[in-house]
Design a protein around this motif. Structure first.
Motif, PDB file in Angstrom:
ATOM      1  N   SER A 198       0.827  -1.196   0.000  1.00 62.84           N
ATOM      2  CA  SER A 198       0.000   0.000   0.000  1.00 62.84           C
ATOM      3  C   SER A 198       0.867   1.255   0.000  1.00 62.84           C
ATOM      4  O   SER A 198       0.587   2.231  -0.686  1.00 62.84           O
ATOM      5  N   MET A 199       1.951   1.211   0.781  1.00 66.58           N
ATOM      6  CA  MET A 199       2.832   2.378   0.818  1.00 66.58           C
ATOM      7  C   MET A 199       3.483   2.646  -0.515  1.00 66.58           C
ATOM      8  O   MET A 199       3.615   3.783  -0.949  1.00 66.58           O
ATOM      9  N   ARG A 219       1.632   4.747  -2.973  1.00 65.36           N
ATOM     10  CA  ARG A 219       1.422   6.147  -2.631  1.00 65.36           C
ATOM     11  C   ARG A 219       0.430   6.386  -1.496  1.00 65.36           C
ATOM     12  O   ARG A 219       0.021   7.518  -1.278  1.00 65.36           O
ATOM     13  N   ALA A 220       0.009   5.364  -0.781  1.00 64.48           N
ATOM     14  CA  ALA A 220      -0.952   5.619   0.290  1.00 64.48           C
ATOM     15  C   ALA A 220      -0.221   6.014   1.560  1.00 64.48           C
ATOM     16  O   ALA A 220       0.784   5.442   1.917  1.00 64.48           O
ATOM     17  N   THR A 221      -0.775   7.015   2.246  1.00 65.72           N
ATOM     18  CA  THR A 221      -0.196   7.409   3.530  1.00 65.72           C
ATOM     19  C   THR A 221      -0.617   6.409   4.601  1.00 65.72           C
ATOM     20  O   THR A 221      -1.451   5.546   4.356  1.00 65.72           O
ATOM     21  N   ARG A 257      -4.393   6.231   5.216  1.00 66.10           N
ATOM     22  CA  ARG A 257      -5.124   5.550   4.169  1.00 66.10           C
ATOM     23  C   ARG A 257      -4.904   4.046   4.257  1.00 66.10           C
ATOM     24  O   ARG A 257      -5.847   3.258   4.120  1.00 66.10           O
ATOM     25  N   THR A 258      -3.664   3.669   4.495  1.00 60.78           N
ATOM     26  CA  THR A 258      -3.369   2.246   4.643  1.00 60.78           C
ATOM     27  C   THR A 258      -4.150   1.662   5.808  1.00 60.78           C
ATOM     28  O   THR A 258      -4.754   0.597   5.706  1.00 60.78           O
TER      29      THR A 258
END
Lengths: 740, 362
Positions: free
Chosen positions: A628-629, A632-634, A637-638
């Motif tokens: 997920s990281m 581009r997810a912070t 968001r993850t």
């Protein structure tokens, strides 16, 4: 719009702060926030005004710096600064703001200055302030998040704002609602007695003979409460471990037919208020107990009060805590890979030799763990010693009597609490430091395929015999509770009656509609409401903490872990007393409210959420977070889109188990109930003390039924829940052990 | 699908990267400096524990380097977390989100940006067509085969058009036959799109088959780097020679001679025309496929030949693998299957042509 307020931006905390100081009432409201009676005087009335409104009216001017701080923060959010500089600004300004906001709460109290040296220095203050309300609390929260955002944005820590914010929140609330009250209470133990010296008073309290005398060893008189508690806890730990082991061995290593029964037995401590077992023991062995009367009739032995005291409490605690030990040990026993015992067999070992040289040594750490759990449970147990203790004083009941007795001595209560804490924390440290992380054993261990060999037959028959006897006994105890609710007067008048249920839970139709006549409805309603409010909060805090512990690394993680785990080891009595001490006066004036009960439940049951979360999260591969990281997810968001959906079973079980534990809590609750907010368990204890056993038992049965319904519907909901992973619901042991 | 690539630049540069998990512990990556060219597939190859995965994770931003610098597309990203770097990764376990369908998995990375929903859907459809997943969009990961899951992982990483695509041992969960097919698919995709790919594996055959450049790592440092051919035909150290292909590593001695260098190993001696940098004892690598094996006949032996005893002969379909015990050690020889091939236990003559020899640095 939502993105603007995402967990990584500063807009969220600022918005919260603006709301807090401009709109929300700053101080605590007499009738509570949700009664909305305060709206009549809003927004000018000093009692319900917001910070802004107060300052604009020229009142409570010492709050002005807080308003200024927020102005600076607003400006900082709007000015075109680099992220780094903005972060530094926020970091320092909010730190100052937090310190000041908290400080002014402690310094200015109900009678002006809270400390005499200040009124000596500055003269009496003409004004005063009450406890902090929702406005002040949200303001503090907003400052805390601004501070953590500043830490991240300035680059001083590696983690992003969501992680630092979560950490700050957890540390803040745990510090405020566990460590601060306990610390304040322990300080009381070091107060001087009247005008005398501190050290003398401390030593006198600490070495009070009532705590430490040993006269019972010589056969005359009683021992001190500390020795009583210790002896009881050691005995309970030892015996519950043996019994639990017997049950676990029968369940996993034999093929007796009543195994499903054993599984349902393990539900029992979850749904029973702890002292109800004590009640049932009285019904069996008390002065008018069933067995007592039978024995008196057959063998002409006078009914006596022999059950009150060490014997009764021991028996009740054994009945109550053996199922917990059973569940812990099932995990241990099943965790032993069958291939090791099979290897032993292929090396010519007899079943006895295999058991002695292979199985037993592998069991030992688990047994030590179960012993310590039983030890801590017994130490912290309050309901059973209260009901069955008689003259046998243990620390938890002594604390209670020191406060509610005729000679209310808070300092003494604090010293007793200190001693009790030393015992439980000592055992807890042994459990964690010495035994390490073995306590998080899951039942569905990755066993290699293999079949456990049979037990050596002397052991086999011994454990089956013991288990059978104990099971029958437990069933009788529970059957009695149900039966006892239907008899007129236990021991004297055995006629069947519904009187107790009617007097507790009667409902009738009047011209005004449904009227809840029974005396128990008020407390039941309060208990249900409070437990339902506390459950989602508990789950949220617990799971957030579990996520921080399993998925994030940060400076001081070991200390954080230790701090959150430490709260597991604090007995309910200690928490109850410390809440009375800490939250009776501003800035946090919470005693007598529903809020203090909710807060107490949230932090007493936080371990449930944390353990459930840890067990569940450790079954989810870390690479999912990492994927997920890299997409581009912070972190926020993850956490919200990947982690939370995958731990739905853990969320559900945290909700259900914290609800159930709130319903059955007694040791902290007994100090925090008020006329307005009475809880079911304290109501029942009240009835028992008045010898009104009938209604007490009826109420207990109703509680058990409610919780059975909750647990069974939970198990139905999670059955067959499979998100395509091997993982199943976490082990039950993680959710029920922990101080009552 | 358009991918703007500036080919020829270095897409990723590592400058003196060190990774220590705790101060004082041995470095997992010890002062590595590398350049990964844009548009090329570079493989990090080495045995377990050599630091290749750690290096990859540092490029991804999942681990932070203890010291050194990492540049991606010319930008210093050393302190940036993975979320903010323009790389994406295909994990060994694929890490597909089990609670999302295939198309939801693929669109996950695009949802963070500022694209409109229709654009997102377009891109997802395009990538699914490119990777052969059109029919599988609404399935869950556990309903797919291993190869299909792998393609979803690749599609998910590709759709966000990263500067660099990282692969962490992507074929280790597939069976042998599938591996060959899938590795070729990855290579074809990389070449057709001109992607910059950094690939980690411990399988040297895989590395040789698909790479433009191979970096061999051993014990936290770079052992050798070069094209597959260079590494196979001219290994520089014993480790590389042993790891890539199955070279025979034999002790030898270098002696200066009139025409260049003379290499002496037991009864063998070779005149090599290339210069050397040192004399003295060392090792040489001998390619087993280039050694010839004959049943022993009476007569003088050339300086390139010696006798030995054939101790084992394994039939492997298209060739025989023979182990010959000689004066200078055991030699592995690959020889074609012929009707009068030597048999185990017989005495044979082993002939090593000079072009089969590579002098090693150690």
């Amino acid at each position: 719009m939502f993105r603007y307020f995402s967990a990584s931006s500063i807009a969220g905390p600022i918005f919260l702060g603006a709301l807090a100081i401009a709109l929300m009432p700053w101080y605590m409201l007499q009738d509570g926030f949700f009664s909305f009676t305060w709206l009549s005087g809003y927004p000018l009335d000093a009692e319900s005004a917001s910070l802004l409104s107060l300052l604009l009216q020229g009142q409570k001017l010492w709050l002005a710096p807080i308003g200024l701080i927020f102005l600076v923060l607003f400006a900082g959010a709007l000015l075109p600064l680099t992220r780094r500089k903005r972060g530094e600004l926020f970091l320092w300004i909010s730190a100052v703001g937090l310190a000041y906001a908290l400080g002014q709460g402690f310094i200015v109290g109900i009678q002006g200055w809270s400390f005499s040296f200040l009124s000596d220095a500055f003269g009496d203050m003409q004004d005063r302030q009450f406890g902090m309300g929702y406005g002040a609390m949200f303001c503090l929260l907003s400052l805390l998040f601004c501070f953590s955002w500043g830490l991240s944005a300035s680059g001083r820590v590696q983690q992003d704002p969501f992680v630092t914010g979560s950490l700050a929140l957890i540390i803040g609330v745990v510090g405020l609602f566990i460590f601060m009250p306990v610390g304040q209470m322990l300080l009381l133990a070091f107060q001087p007695q009247g005008e005398g010296a501190i050290l003398g008073a401390v030593l006198e309290r600490l070495f009070d003979p009532k705590i430490w005398r040993l006269q019972c060893l010589s056969g005359v008189g009683q021992c001190g409460a500390a020795w009583n508690s210790l002896g009881l806890a050691v005995a309970v730990g030892f015996l519950t471990t043996l019994l639990g082991l017997a049950f676990a061995l029968v369940f996993t290593r034999t093929r007796t037919p009543f195994r499903p029964l054993l599984r349902s037995l393990s539900l029992l401590p979850v749904i029973t208020p702890p002292f109800v077992i004590g009640l049932s023991v009285i019904l069996l062995f008390g002065m008018s107990g069933l067995v007592t009367q039978l024995v008196a009739g057959w063998l002409a032995i006078e009914p006596s009060r022999w059950i009150y005291g060490f014997n009764g409490v021991l028996l009740a605690q054994l009945l109550a805590f053996t199922p917990i030990s059973f569940m812990v040990l099932i995990g241990v026993v099943e965790g032993i890979s069958p291939s090791m015992e099979e290897a032993s067999q292929t090396l010519r070992a007899t079943p006895w030799r295999t058991f002695k040289t292979v199985t037993w040594p592998l069991l030992r750490p688990g047994l030590a763990n179960a012993f310590l759990i039983g030890f801590i449970e017994s130490m912290a147990d309050f309901g059973n010693p209260l009901v069955l203790g008689g003259n046998f004083n243990v620390l938890s009941t002594e604390i209670f009597f020191a406060i509610v007795g005729s000679q209310s001595d808070m300092a003494r209560a604090a010293m007793l609490a200190l001693v009790l804490l030393l015992f439980t924390i000592g055992a807890f440290m042994l459990q964690n430091v010495w035994l390490g992380k073995k306590r998080y054993i899951t039942v569905n261990g990755k066993g290699d395929s293999g079949v456990h060999p049979d037990l050596p037959w002397p052991i086999k028959w011994a454990v089956i015999g013991v288990t059978l006897v104990w099971t029958v006994f437990t069933i009788v105890v529970y059957a009695l509770i149900i039966y006892g609710s239907f008899v007129e007067i236990w021991g004297r008048d055995w006629t069947f009656t519904l009187r107790h249920y009617i007097s507790g839970f009667g409902v009738s139709w009047t011209e005004h509609g449904l009227m809840w006549q029974g005396s128990a409805w008020s407390s039941l309603g309060t208990t249900l409401t409070i437990s339902l409010i506390a459950a989602p909060l508990t789950a949220a805090i617990g799971l957030l903490t579990a996520w921080l512990l399993t998925r994030q690394t940060f400076v001081g993680k070991a200390a954080f872990e230790f701090g959150t785990l430490l709260s597991f080891a604090i007995p309910g009595t200690v928490i109850g007393v410390s809440y009375i001490v800490a939250f009776n006066v501003p800035p946090f004036e919470l005693t007598g409210t529903a809020a203090i009960l909710v807060i107490c439940f949230v932090f007493r049951n936080m371990p449930v959420g944390v353990r459930s979360g840890i067990a569940s999260l450790s079954q989810i591969d870390k690479s999912l977070d990492e994927a997920s990281m890299t997409l581009r997810a912070t972190s926020s968001r993850t956490f919200l889109r990947i982690t939370l959906p995958l731990i739905k079973p853990a969320i559900l079980s945290a909700l259900v188990y914290s609800f159930v534990r709130s319903m059955t809590a007694i040791s902290a609750v007994i100090f925090l109930v008020s006329a307005q907010h009475n809880m079911a368990t304290s109501y029942i204890i009240g009835r028992v003390e008045n010898n009104e056993y009938g209604i007490a038992v009826a109420y207990a049965v109703v509680l058990i039924v409610i919780m059975l319904a909750a647990i069974l519907s939970f198990q139905l909901l999670t059955r067959g829940r499979n998100i395509g992973r091997r993982g199943m619901a976490p082990s039950d042991t993680t959710l029920t052990s922990g101080v009552p | 699908m358009s991918l703007n690539r500036k080919s020829g630049d270095a897409a990723v540069v590592l400058k003196q990267i060190v990774k220590q998990y705790s101060p004082g512990s041995p470095a997992a990556v010890d002062n590595i400096s590398l350049q990964f060219d844009s548009g090329c597939l570079t493989t990090l190859l080495g045995p377990s524990g050599c630091g290749k995965t750690t290096t990859l994770r540092m490029i991804a931003g999942l681990e932070m380097a203890t010291s050194g610098q990492i540049l991606i597309g010319g930008v210093d990203v050393t302190r940036l977390p993975a979320t903010q770097r323009d790389v994406s990764m295909v994990f060994q376990s694929y890490a597909l989100f089990p609670h999302m369908r295939v198309f939801e998995n693929i669109r996950y990375g695009l949802e963070v940006g500022s694209l409109k929903a229709e654009e997102i859907d377009e891109r997802v459809d395009a990538i699914m067509r490119m990777t052969g997943l059109e029919a599988l969009g609404s399935r869950y990961p556990h309903e797919l085969s291993g190869g299909q899951q792998q393609r979803v992982a690749v599609a998910r990483a590709l759709v966000i058009e990263p500067q660099v695509l990282l692969f962490d041992e992507p074929l280790s969960n597939l069976d042998a036959k599938l591996r060959r097919k899938v590795r070729q698919e990855i290579r074809d995709l990389q070449q057709s799109l001109g992607l910059t790919v950094i690939y980690v594996t411990h399988d040297q055959e895989e590395a040789l088959a698909i790479s433009d450049t191979i970096v061999v790592l051993n014990n936290a440092v770079v052992a050798q780097l070069g094209s597959p051919r260079e590494l196979y035909e001219k290994p520089r150290t014993q480790f590389v020679a042993d790891f890539i292909g199955e070279a025979n590593i034999l002790p030898c001695e270098r002696v200066a001679s009139a025409h260049g260098v003379k290499v002496v190993a037991g009864p063998l001696s070779f005149e090599l025309s290339e210069g050397i940098d040192r004399v003295g004892k060392g090792h040489m690598a001998v390619n087993p496929g280039k050694i010839s094996l004959q049943p022993h006949q009476e007569g003088a032996l050339s300086p390139h030949a010696m006798t030995g005893m054939l101790s084992k002969a394994s039939y492997l379909g298209d060739h025989l693998e023979c182990v010959v015990e000689t004066a200078i050690g055991e030699i592995l020889v690959r020889t074609p299957v012929v009707s009068d091939a030597p048999f185990a236990g017989s005495v044979v003559t082993v002939t090593i042509p000079p072009e089969a020899i590579v002098l090693l640095d150690d």
